[in-house]
Design a protein around this motif. Structure first.
Motif, PDB file in Angstrom:
ATOM      1  N   LEU A  68       0.828  -1.207   0.000  1.00 35.50           N
ATOM      2  CA  LEU A  68       0.000   0.000   0.000  1.00 35.50           C
ATOM      3  C   LEU A  68       0.863   1.256   0.000  1.00 35.50           C
ATOM      4  O   LEU A  68       0.557   2.234  -0.706  1.00 35.50           O
ATOM      5  CB  LEU A  68      -0.927  -0.004   1.224  1.00 35.50           C
ATOM      6  N   TRP A  99      -8.244   1.051  -0.062  1.00 36.40           N
ATOM      7  CA  TRP A  99      -7.151   2.002  -0.319  1.00 36.40           C
ATOM      8  C   TRP A  99      -7.029   2.381  -1.793  1.00 36.40           C
ATOM      9  O   TRP A  99      -6.739   3.538  -2.124  1.00 36.40           O
ATOM     10  CB  TRP A  99      -5.823   1.444   0.195  1.00 36.40           C
ATOM     11  N   GLU A 100      -7.256   1.432  -2.684  1.00 43.97           N
ATOM     12  CA  GLU A 100      -7.167   1.751  -4.114  1.00 43.97           C
ATOM     13  C   GLU A 100      -8.184   2.830  -4.474  1.00 43.97           C
ATOM     14  O   GLU A 100      -7.888   3.765  -5.238  1.00 43.97           O
ATOM     15  CB  GLU A 100      -7.403   0.489  -4.939  1.00 43.97           C
ATOM     16  N   ARG A 101      -9.395   2.736  -3.923  1.00 45.33           N
ATOM     17  CA  ARG A 101     -10.416   3.742  -4.199  1.00 45.33           C
ATOM     18  C   ARG A 101     -10.071   5.076  -3.545  1.00 45.33           C
ATOM     19  O   ARG A 101     -10.352   6.148  -4.097  1.00 45.33           O
ATOM     20  CB  ARG A 101     -11.774   3.241  -3.714  1.00 45.33           C
ATOM     21  N   ALA A 150       2.433   1.749  -3.502  1.00 44.56           N
ATOM     22  CA  ALA A 150       1.442   2.252  -4.457  1.00 44.56           C
ATOM     23  C   ALA A 150       1.130   3.721  -4.201  1.00 44.56           C
ATOM     24  O   ALA A 150       0.947   4.512  -5.142  1.00 44.56           O
ATOM     25  CB  ALA A 150       0.167   1.414  -4.359  1.00 44.56           C
ATOM     26  N   THR A 151       1.072   4.106  -2.918  1.00 47.19           N
ATOM     27  CA  THR A 151       0.756   5.494  -2.556  1.00 47.19           C
ATOM     28  C   THR A 151       1.879   6.437  -2.945  1.00 47.19           C
ATOM     29  O   THR A 151       1.660   7.480  -3.574  1.00 47.19           O
ATOM     30  CB  THR A 151       0.480   5.598  -1.049  1.00 47.19           C
TER      31      THR A 151
END
Length: 409
Positions: free
Chosen positions: A121, A150-152, A124-125
């Motif tokens: 996570l 978290w993706e949303r 990706a962030t």
């Protein structure tokens, strides 16, 4: 299980758990901070205790060893010291306890999968928002808690960066996999993140808190409504007497109104008697400030009818700050005493204790009596408990006195 006050495997586990729970382990992992080897303080028995409770000490040592890396293959390591006891001879006691690696710590906690998930996570962030590194370190546990979403969440941040100050309703935001409810449920978290990734010009710093989310990021919010009843059949609007409209529309209302009553209780508003040239507004408690935007209220008679309690007078005071000519109705000592059998009580420790500067002498005197329990403990007279005949007489008298005052001018 040992009950001795010496360092135990459970205490070591608890200390390590606190490092996980407060996010320090994950923050160190993210930022490359060297937490390991991690040493723990050790409490051990003295020589006198060793001789007096030898079997208990041996049991404690055995339990501590059973939880160590030597026995389990992972976890903490024990450094030993030898002592010579004049009665018991040579013995070995723990001198220090340490976790050598992060891997030992995560395995001992059973958090290896969680740590890997956090890494994914965070990677990706940071790929899209490198400025969030510090925030990720502070709020690592929140990131894990929100892992399924978290993706949303990242998609929302990217949308706002691409569309600052959108002037749209949440329902109108076209973000894949995201609906208005998703954002509604995460306003606090999203506000923290948006404040980090948006330019200052896209944020209204004066709008604070979840209730001000829309205002802070220039979204359209559900308009505040004012509900009112027309008390004169001659003034009905297209046959309608009871309606709720946005504040801006109420402010532009063109109606031959000479008097406005304001009451907090809905049933009181519905049962309010007919009065020529008048309407009754269903009040909004401390939200009564919204009436400040209605300029024509300055030109009509205003009567406020609230509960006879500390908060009722606080709301009256707030109304007077924007409409100084407003009068109180059915909020006096005579009304209170006439309904003594119907008195209730304000919630303990929830009475209004601030300073009120817009009350008349009589209103302030009654407010002080209520606040100081002069008439009884936490006395409260709710407006809906008043007898309806008393209410109608008071309204009729108020209107006659007002008419007389106008005629005398």
């Amino acid at each position: 299980m040992s009950v001795a006050p010496w360092t135990s495997a459970a205490q070591i586990q608890a200390q390590l758990q606190r490092l996980w729970t407060d996010g320090r382990l994950l923050a160190a992992r993210l930022n490359g901070e060297a937490l390991f080897p991690l040493e723990f303080g050790v409490r051990t028995p003295g020589a006198a205790i060793l001789s007096e409770r030898y079997d208990e000490v041996r049991r404690w040592i055995r339990e501590l060893e059973e939880g160590s890396k030597t026995v389990r293959g992972y976890g903490y390591e024990i450094a030993w010291r030898d002592i010579n006891h004049r009665q018991l001879g040579r013995n070995r006691l723990p001198a220090a306890i340490a976790l050598a690696t992060e891997g030992d710590a995560l395995r001992l906690l059973g958090r290896q999968a969680d740590a890997r998930r956090f890494d994914e996570l965070a990677t990706a962030t940071l790929a899209v928002f490198p400025q969030l590194r510090s925030w990720l370190g502070r709020r690592a546990m929140t990131v894990l808690e929100q892992a399924p979403a978290w993706e949303r969440i990242l998609a929302i941040l990217q949308w706002f960066v691409a569309h600052p100050r959108p002037r749209m309703y949440l329902r109108q935001l076209d973000i894949a996999g995201v609906d208005g409810k998703f954002i509604e449920n995460r306003k606090g978290l999203l506000a923290e993140l948006l404040d980090q990734v948006l330019p200052a010009a896209a944020i209204d710093a004066g709008a604070v808190g979840a209730r001000q989310f829309e205002a802070r990021y220039d979204l359209l919010a559900k308009p505040a409504l004012i509900r009112f009843r027309i008390l004169d059949t001659r003034l009905y609007i297209g046959g309608l007497s009871d309606m709720a409209v946005p504040v801006a529309q109420f402010a532009s209302l063109k109606l031959a109104v000479k008097r406005v009553f304001i009451t907090e209780n809905e049933i009181n508003g519905l049962a309010f008697p007919d009065v020529a040239g008048a309407i009754v507004i269903f009040g909004g408690g401390y939200g009564i400030d919204r009436l400040a935007d209605v300029a024509w209220l300055q030109q009509v008679d205003i009567d406020y009818w609230g509960d006879i309690d500390t908060h009722g007078f606080a709301i009256l005071d707030r109304l007077r700050a924007i409409l100084p000519h407003a009068r109180s109705l059915l909020m006096d000592s005579r009304t209170l005493e006439a309904h003594r059998p119907l008195w209730g009580s304000e919630e303990k420790d929830k009475r209004y204790t601030g300073q009120l500067t817009h009350l008349t002498y009589a209103e302030r005197h009654l407010f002080d009596e209520l606040r100081n329990d002069v008439r009884g403990e936490r006395v409260r007279m709710e407006q809906e408990r008043l007898s309806f005949s008393w209410v109608t007489q008071a309204i009729s008298l108020e209107c006659r006195q007002s008419w007389q005052g106008t005629s005398d001018k």
